[in-house]
Design an enzyme around this catalytic site. Structure first.
Site, short mmCIF file in Angstrom:
data_model
loop_
_atom_site.label_atom_id
_atom_site.label_comp_id
_atom_site.label_asym_id
_atom_site.label_seq_id
_atom_site.Cartn_x
_atom_site.Cartn_y
_atom_site.Cartn_z
N GLY A 246 0.72 -1.37 -0.14
CA GLY A 246 0.00 0.24 0.09
C GLY A 246 0.92 1.37 0.00
N PRO A 282 4.64 -5.05 -0.59
CA PRO A 282 4.61 -4.12 -1.59
C PRO A 282 4.54 -4.43 -2.94
CG PRO A 282 6.72 -4.57 -0.73
CD PRO A 282 6.05 -5.72 -0.14
N GLY A 283 3.84 -3.55 -3.68
CA GLY A 283 3.82 -3.85 -5.15
C GLY A 283 4.16 -2.64 -5.92
N ARG A 284 3.23 -1.47 -5.78
CA ARG A 284 3.35 -0.35 -6.36
C ARG A 284 4.66 0.28 -6.07
NH1 ARG A 284 -0.99 2.75 -7.97
NH2 ARG A 284 -2.33 1.59 -6.69
N ARG A 320 -4.88 2.84 -16.02
CA ARG A 320 -5.10 3.97 -14.93
C ARG A 320 -5.89 5.34 -15.19
NH1 ARG A 320 -1.71 5.47 -11.76
NH2 ARG A 320 -3.05 5.10 -9.78
N TYR A 324 -9.19 5.17 -13.00
CA TYR A 324 -8.99 5.94 -11.92
C TYR A 324 -9.20 7.48 -12.08
CZ TYR A 324 -7.31 1.34 -10.29
OH TYR A 324 -7.24 -0.15 -10.07
N CYS A 349 -11.49 4.09 -29.66
CA CYS A 349 -12.63 4.76 -29.95
C CYS A 349 -13.44 5.24 -28.82
CB CYS A 349 -13.22 4.19 -31.17
SG CYS A 349 -12.30 4.20 -32.83
N GLU A 350 -13.10 5.81 -27.68
CA GLU A 350 -13.66 6.19 -26.60
C GLU A 350 -13.34 7.68 -26.24
OE1 GLU A 350 -15.66 4.01 -24.45
OE2 GLU A 350 -15.41 2.00 -25.43
N TYR A 378 0.47 -1.56 -12.16
CA TYR A 378 -0.69 -1.54 -12.89
C TYR A 378 -0.73 -0.82 -14.10
CZ TYR A 378 -1.06 -2.73 -7.72
OH TYR A 378 -1.20 -3.30 -6.36
C1 LIG Z 1 -2.73 -5.33 -4.40
C2 LIG Z 1 -2.23 -5.80 -3.13
C3 LIG Z 1 -0.96 -5.64 -2.68
C4 LIG Z 1 -0.28 -4.71 -3.34
O1 LIG Z 1 -0.65 -3.25 -2.87
P1 LIG Z 1 0.49 -2.00 -3.49
O2 LIG Z 1 -0.43 -1.03 -3.29
O3 LIG Z 1 0.47 -2.20 -4.83
O4 LIG Z 1 1.59 -2.15 -2.67
C5 LIG Z 1 -0.99 -6.16 -1.35
N1 LIG Z 1 -1.73 -7.30 -0.72
C6 LIG Z 1 -2.57 -7.47 -1.11
C7 LIG Z 1 -3.71 -8.46 -0.51
C8 LIG Z 1 -3.28 -6.88 -2.52
O5 LIG Z 1 -4.46 -7.16 -2.89
#
Ligand SMILES: *Cc1c(COP(=O)(O)O)cnc(C)c1O
Length: 420
Positions: A246, A282-284, A320, A324, A349-350, A378
């Site tokens: 997150g 962590p992802g993002r 995105r 969003y 075409c949107e 993402y």
């Molecule tokens: C999407 C997700 C993440 C990663 O979230 P980021 O905001 O990209 O860090 C971690 N845990 C769960 C369960 C998720 O669904």
């Protein structure tokens, strides 16, 4: 001055002799070589971000959230850096393993896991199922029993905190579909810990994504620590505290990106005496600013005093902004002293196919290239074939060289096995 701003997105992004470079690679030459739209990921950026997490949280398992960017080359980098994986489908577990992540470092969340997916994950012997409902735990107990296995689970609790982020990516509030109400969790744990084929090992929460203000983490982790102490008192032994992902990243020039260290300063004092291993997902914050999308200008058009720059990347490539209303900073790959104000729009075409509105960018003409920043998370993973558009190629750059990690698709690929 521009380089100063770019460095805040990634230390590996800079203009050299007027041309944008990423991790030492000239992006104009790269785009000419490989075509556009093109996703470019910096290996060094991704490595640095993972190392920052490991330094801030010694001993923790950094389970890279594969859904942010599931490219095999990116997963391999995460594996090389010692990461585990956070997954949300059977396919993601499959990918994570293919990318080199050991199954015993994989955690699996998601509200709608199918029997096939659960069975596959059991066979792979993943570290932990982050269960989102009692019914899921019941099914998992049955499936594990049939295989003569025990499923290690965490209950995903919903701590009901407002993460102060975009409502579509807030997951830890009461009204969202995710997790089990934290006030009900104790009962669920009592019940689950008595099931024969379930081993309760963790507590999981993930409150949302793109958090720039970290105070909601304090609230969530305090609630989770509280639950931990209650479970401990009842003899339910918890090994893993999984606090999700997150952490937000810089999208707008004025955004300030929080660091893993700042998160650790909040979390560590709350959990340090609990005797659990921390898991982070962590992802993002690992991949987001480690990726950019290069797109080529096709046409320019003036209409009602507005200048439209039509490019070859649309919302099928980067969803995105359309989904969003997200801001992605856009810069020209070749720096020029003259500037122009324009809307950068895609070919779909949107009406909603807008990458950036009212942007000031360096003067560009037909066939020039633009770089859409903060596209490493993402981005490609949400791309589609809408309008029969092949998906972009993906390339990893590192120390001045590059490797194509996924080639550009073609029309035949899209109609694969389709019949008239
Ligand atoms: C999407 C997700 C993440 C990663 O979230 P980021 O905001 O990209 O860090 C971690 N845990 C769960 C369960 C998720 O669904």
């Amino acid at each position: 001055m521009v380089n100063g701003l770019l460095k805040e997105y990634s230390p590996y992004l800079e203009y050299k002799d007027g041309v944008l470079h990423f991790d030492g690679v000239n992006l104009e030459e790269l785009a000419r070589e490989l075509g556009t739209p093109l996703y470019v990921y910096s290996a060094n950026h991704i490595r640095d971000k993972i190392r920052a997490y490991k330094e801030a949280f010694p001993g923790a398992l950094i389970a890279y959230a594969v859904k942010a960017n599931f490219n095999l080359g990116v997963i391999k980098i995460a594996a090389e850096e010692g990461c585990g994986a956070d997954t949300v489908s059977g396919g993601e577990i499959y990918r994570a393993i293919k990318g080199g992540i050991p199954a015993d470092k994989i955690v699996y969340a998601g509200v709608g896991k199918t029997d096939e997916e659960l069975s596959y994950a059991l066979e792979q012997d993943i570290l932990m199922f982050n269960a989102e409902s009692e019914m899921e735990i019941e099914v998992l107990n049955e499936l594990a029993g049939k295989k003569g296995k025990k499923a290690r689970i965490a209950v995903r609790v919903n701590p009901d905190v407002d993460p102060k982020t975009h409502p579509k990516i807030a997951t830890g509030m009461k009204k969202s579909k995710f997790g089990i109400d934290i006030n009900k969790a104790l009962d669920v744990y009592r019940w689950a810990s008595k099931l024969p084929n379930i081993e309760v090992v963790g507590i999981h929460c993930h409150i949302g994504s793109q958090l720039l203000d970290l105070s909601p983490f304090r609230e969530a982790v305090e609630k989770v620590a509280d639950l931990y102490r209650k479970l401990e008192k009842e003899g339910i032994r918890i090994k893993y505290l999984d606090i999700g992902g997150g952490l937000g990243i810089k999208y707008k020039p004025e955004d300030r990106e929080p660091s893993p260290k700042e998160l650790a300063d909040i979390v560590t004092p709350i959990v340090k005496d609990l005797g659990v291993q921390l898991i982070l997902e962590p992802g993002r914050s690992i991949a987001g600013n480690g990726g950019i999308l290069i797109t080529q200008v096709q046409f320019l058009k003036e209409k009602d005093d507005k200048l439209f720059v039509m490019v070859d990347a649309g919302f099928n490539d980067l969803l995105r902004p359309a989904m969003y209303g997200s801001y992605h900073h856009i810069v020209a790959v070749r720096e020029k002293p003259q500037k122009m104000v324009c809307d950068v729009v895609g070919p779909i075409c949107e009406t909603g196919d807008i990458l950036g509105e009212n942007r000031e960018i360096c003067d560009v003409g037909r066939k020039d290239y633009l770089a859409v920043l903060s596209a490493g998370a993402y981005g490609f993973v949400m791309s589609s074939h809408y309008n029969m558009r092949p998906r972009a190629a993906e390339v990893i750059v590192e120390n001045g060289s590059y490797r194509v990690t996924r080639p550009r698709e073609n029309w035949d690929y899209i109609i694969w096995k389709e019949e008239v």
